[in-house]
Design an enzyme around this catalytic site. Structure first.
Site, PDB file in Angstrom:
ATOM      1  N   LYS A  98       0.861  -1.188   0.000  1.00 38.81           N
ATOM      2  CA  LYS A  98       0.000   0.000   0.000  1.00 38.81           C
ATOM      3  C   LYS A  98       0.886   1.223   0.000  1.00 38.81           C
ATOM      4  O   LYS A  98       2.022   1.182   0.493  1.00 38.81           O
ATOM      5  CB  LYS A  98      -0.890   0.022   1.244  1.00 38.81           C
ATOM      6  CG  LYS A  98      -2.148   0.852   1.077  1.00 38.81           C
ATOM      7  CD  LYS A  98      -3.233   0.078   0.333  1.00 38.81           C
ATOM      8  CE  LYS A  98      -4.510   0.854   0.182  1.00 38.81           C
ATOM      9  NZ  LYS A  98      -5.570  -0.011  -0.335  1.00 38.81           N
TER      10      LYS A  98
HETATM   11  P1  NAD Z   1     -13.218   7.708  -2.924  1.00 40.19           P
HETATM   12  O1  NAD Z   1     -12.210   8.734  -2.566  1.00 40.19           O
HETATM   13  O2  NAD Z   1     -13.635   7.567  -4.340  1.00 40.19           O
HETATM   14  O3  NAD Z   1     -14.582   7.954  -2.080  1.00 40.19           O
HETATM   15  C1  NAD Z   1     -14.561   8.079  -0.695  1.00 40.19           C
HETATM   16  C2  NAD Z   1     -15.954   8.406  -0.194  1.00 40.19           C
HETATM   17  O4  NAD Z   1     -15.915   8.466   1.239  1.00 40.19           O
HETATM   18  C3  NAD Z   1     -16.471   9.757  -0.661  1.00 40.19           C
HETATM   19  O5  NAD Z   1     -17.873   9.672  -0.855  1.00 40.19           O
HETATM   20  C4  NAD Z   1     -16.167  10.672   0.519  1.00 40.19           C
HETATM   21  O6  NAD Z   1     -17.064  11.784   0.572  1.00 40.19           O
HETATM   22  C5  NAD Z   1     -16.407   9.722   1.675  1.00 40.19           C
HETATM   23  N1  NAD Z   1     -15.689  10.115   2.889  1.00 40.19           N
HETATM   24  C6  NAD Z   1     -14.407  10.562   2.997  1.00 40.19           C
HETATM   25  N2  NAD Z   1     -14.128  10.864   4.278  1.00 40.19           N
HETATM   26  C7  NAD Z   1     -15.239  10.576   4.986  1.00 40.19           C
HETATM   27  C8  NAD Z   1     -15.584  10.669   6.352  1.00 40.19           C
HETATM   28  N3  NAD Z   1     -14.717  11.162   7.250  1.00 40.19           N
HETATM   29  N4  NAD Z   1     -16.820  10.266   6.729  1.00 40.19           N
HETATM   30  C9  NAD Z   1     -17.692   9.797   5.824  1.00 40.19           C
HETATM   31  N5  NAD Z   1     -17.438   9.694   4.516  1.00 40.19           N
HETATM   32  C10 NAD Z   1     -16.232  10.092   4.107  1.00 40.19           C
HETATM   33  O7  NAD Z   1     -12.641   6.332  -2.333  1.00 40.19           O
HETATM   34  P2  NAD Z   1     -13.024   4.846  -2.768  1.00 40.19           P
HETATM   35  O8  NAD Z   1     -12.074   4.397  -3.798  1.00 40.19           O
HETATM   36  O9  NAD Z   1     -14.495   4.774  -3.028  1.00 40.19           O
HETATM   37  O10 NAD Z   1     -12.645   4.035  -1.441  1.00 40.19           O
HETATM   38  C11 NAD Z   1     -13.555   3.924  -0.351  1.00 40.19           C
HETATM   39  C12 NAD Z   1     -13.089   2.816   0.572  1.00 40.19           C
HETATM   40  O11 NAD Z   1     -13.050   1.584  -0.145  1.00 40.19           O
HETATM   41  C13 NAD Z   1     -11.693   2.976   1.185  1.00 40.19           C
HETATM   42  O12 NAD Z   1     -11.697   2.409   2.471  1.00 40.19           O
HETATM   43  C14 NAD Z   1     -10.822   2.167   0.260  1.00 40.19           C
HETATM   44  O13 NAD Z   1      -9.629   1.722   0.912  1.00 40.19           O
HETATM   45  C15 NAD Z   1     -11.747   1.010  -0.024  1.00 40.19           C
HETATM   46  N6  NAD Z   1     -11.441   0.275  -1.254  1.00 40.19           N
HETATM   47  C16 NAD Z   1     -11.421   0.916  -2.467  1.00 40.19           C
HETATM   48  C17 NAD Z   1     -11.179   0.174  -3.617  1.00 40.19           C
HETATM   49  C18 NAD Z   1     -11.219   0.794  -4.996  1.00 40.19           C
HETATM   50  O14 NAD Z   1     -11.164   0.040  -5.970  1.00 40.19           O
HETATM   51  N7  NAD Z   1     -11.362   2.096  -5.123  1.00 40.19           N
HETATM   52  C19 NAD Z   1     -10.910  -1.199  -3.522  1.00 40.19           C
HETATM   53  C20 NAD Z   1     -10.940  -1.813  -2.267  1.00 40.19           C
HETATM   54  C21 NAD Z   1     -11.217  -1.061  -1.145  1.00 40.19           C
END
Ligand code: NAD
Length: 412
Positions: A104
């Site tokens: 990561k």
């Molecule tokens: P992103 O940046 O596209 O979206 C994040 C979302 O979370 C947004 O809607 C934002 O407004 C919200 N957010 C941010 N801070 C916040 C808070 N303090 N309280 C509430 N909401 C909040 O990110 P993503 O890619 O959608 O990732 C989201 C989660 O999924 C993370 O934990 C990431 O590690 C995990 N994840 C992502 C992927 C991927 O393919 N993008 C894969 C596996 C896991």
């Protein structure tokens, strides 16, 4: 009591290692990251000042293949968090049966405060500073919180300047640069496949099942959209600026357009405003945290009303809260199973890049479904009909697979 998110994740690892009877040396080797890099990332800001950001890349375990894991741009990204997320990648790729290790990266920055030019410069400098560790057969970054396909395009370009055209160095790229069709929706789609399978097992009727989703970014948006399409009622969604609730169901497409136009959820007229905290405590059947880590803790675990939680975010539930929810018989499907869709399709993207070949989106989605549901079934079988939790089962399978290859390679 664990002092950091890495120590928290390691409680789950320790429980699996105990159950598998791993000897101490092997356990130490599997627990600690193999390699960690801290870099400074100086950026010339638009106003002429230079800001220096902290950057990280942690390679947790490379026994099963090249390291694989996203890059996070977030103000709270620090070494302990990146270590935790890297270790989750090790168990996740092993559970999904992918030929990868776990890694990561992160930069301690609020990307919302930077202009596009500043973000471009930050990404390039970070890439240059970790360049000697990454590569198509070494370590393959991808998007995570606060990063996206554009970030990967800049990373690929920066890496290519000294290494030649190398699309396989990152995944989650724009399709025009060798990205895979279906990658953007992959994590949310994987969540929807897992929800559909667990619903069949629990005999839930989608049309009567209320789902609340925290996070409306890449993962939350696609999960909400696809889950709504499958006939579930998505009653609440939230982002960093708050959320919206509608007992009859949020119109996910309109909310997506609203977010596109305004940059957030607040002001959406298709539901009542609710806070992030209220969303977690809503009366609903399924709760999907899809934003950040540690949102369900011992302080609010008793207020969660859902009977099923799918962890789309990484580590959204602390070990103390996990225990409290288990005692209340809330069924929790863990992050390393539920959100593996992203890394599964990243794997498909990488293989397409290595072969200079492109798959149709239908094939990507079919293979994703097959892969993630195989993991789901393996986890379900391993729980022995409820003798252990799906989290314990998932960690045991992941840890066992990595431990086995470490021994085959002759490290210990
Ligand atoms: P992103 O940046 O596209 O979206 C994040 C979302 O979370 C947004 O809607 C934002 O407004 C919200 N957010 C941010 N801070 C916040 C808070 N303090 N309280 C509430 N909401 C909040 O990110 P993503 O890619 O959608 O990732 C989201 C989660 O999924 C993370 O934990 C990431 O590690 C995990 N994840 C992502 C992927 C991927 O393919 N993008 C894969 C596996 C896991």
């Amino acid at each position: 009591m664990p002092n950091s998110v890495f120590e928290e994740v390691n409680l789950f690892f320790d429980a699996a290692a105990d159950r598998l009877g791993l000897e101490d040396g092997l356990r130490q080797m599997l627990k600690r990251p193999w390699r960690e890099l801290l870099v400074q990332v100086p950026v010339r800001m638009d106003d002429g000042r230079v800001n220096v950001f902290n950057g990280f890349r942690v390679q947790h375990n490379g026994a099963r293949g090249p390291y694989k894991g996203g890059v996070r741009f977030h103000p709270n990204a620090d070494l302990e968090e990146v270590r935790a997320l890297a270790s989750l990648m090790t168990w996740k790729t092993a559970l999904a049966g992918l030929p990868y290790g776990g890694a990561k990266g992160g930069v301690q920055v609020d990307p919302g405060q930077l202009s596009t030019g500043e973000l471009n410069r930050l990404t390039r400098r970070y890439t240059q500073n970790i360049e000697h560790l990454i590569g198509p057969n070494r370590d393959i970054p991808a998007p995570d919180l606060g990063t996206n396909a554009q970030t990967m395009a800049w990373m690929m370009d920066a890496y290519g300047l000294s290494n030649g055209h190398s699309p396989a160095v990152v995944t989650g790229k724009p399709v025009e640069m060798g990205g895979s069709l279906g990658r953007q929706s992959a994590t949310g789609r994987g969540v929807s496949y897992v929800l559909s399978s667990v619903s069949e097992d629990l005999k839930l009727d989608p049309s009567k099942t209320r789902v609340a989703i925290q996070g409306f970014g890449n993962v939350g948006f696609w999960a909400a959209k696809l889950i709504e399409e499958m006939g579930y009622i998505v009653t609440a969604v939230s982002g960093v600026d708050g959320g919206a609730y509608n007992s009859k169901g949020i119109d996910v497409k309109s909310l997506g357009e609203h977010q596109e136009n305004t940059g957030g959820i607040s002001g959406f007229t298709g539901g009542e405003p609710i806070s992030n905290q209220e969303l977690l405590e809503l009366e609903c059947d399924v709760l999907i945290p899809a934003a950040i880590d540690n949102v369900i803790t011992e302080d609010n675990a008793s207020l969660v009303q859902a009977s099923l939680i799918l962890e789309a975010a990484n580590h959204p539930i602390t070990p103390e809260a996990d225990q409290l929810l288990n005692e209340r018989k809330v069924l929790i499907l863990p992050d390393i199973l539920v959100n593996a869709g992203g890394v599964i399709v990243s794997y498909f993207e990488w293989t397409q890049n290595l072969q200079e070949f492109r798959w149709e989106e239908e094939r990507v989605n079919q293979e994703l479904k097959k892969t993630i549901l195989r993991s789901y079934q393996e986890v379900r079988d391993r729980t022995g009909g409820g003798l252990i939790t799906p989290r314990s089962a998932s960690f045991q399978i992941g840890v066992e697979r990595v431990a086995h290859v470490v021994q085959l390679r002759g490290f210990v």
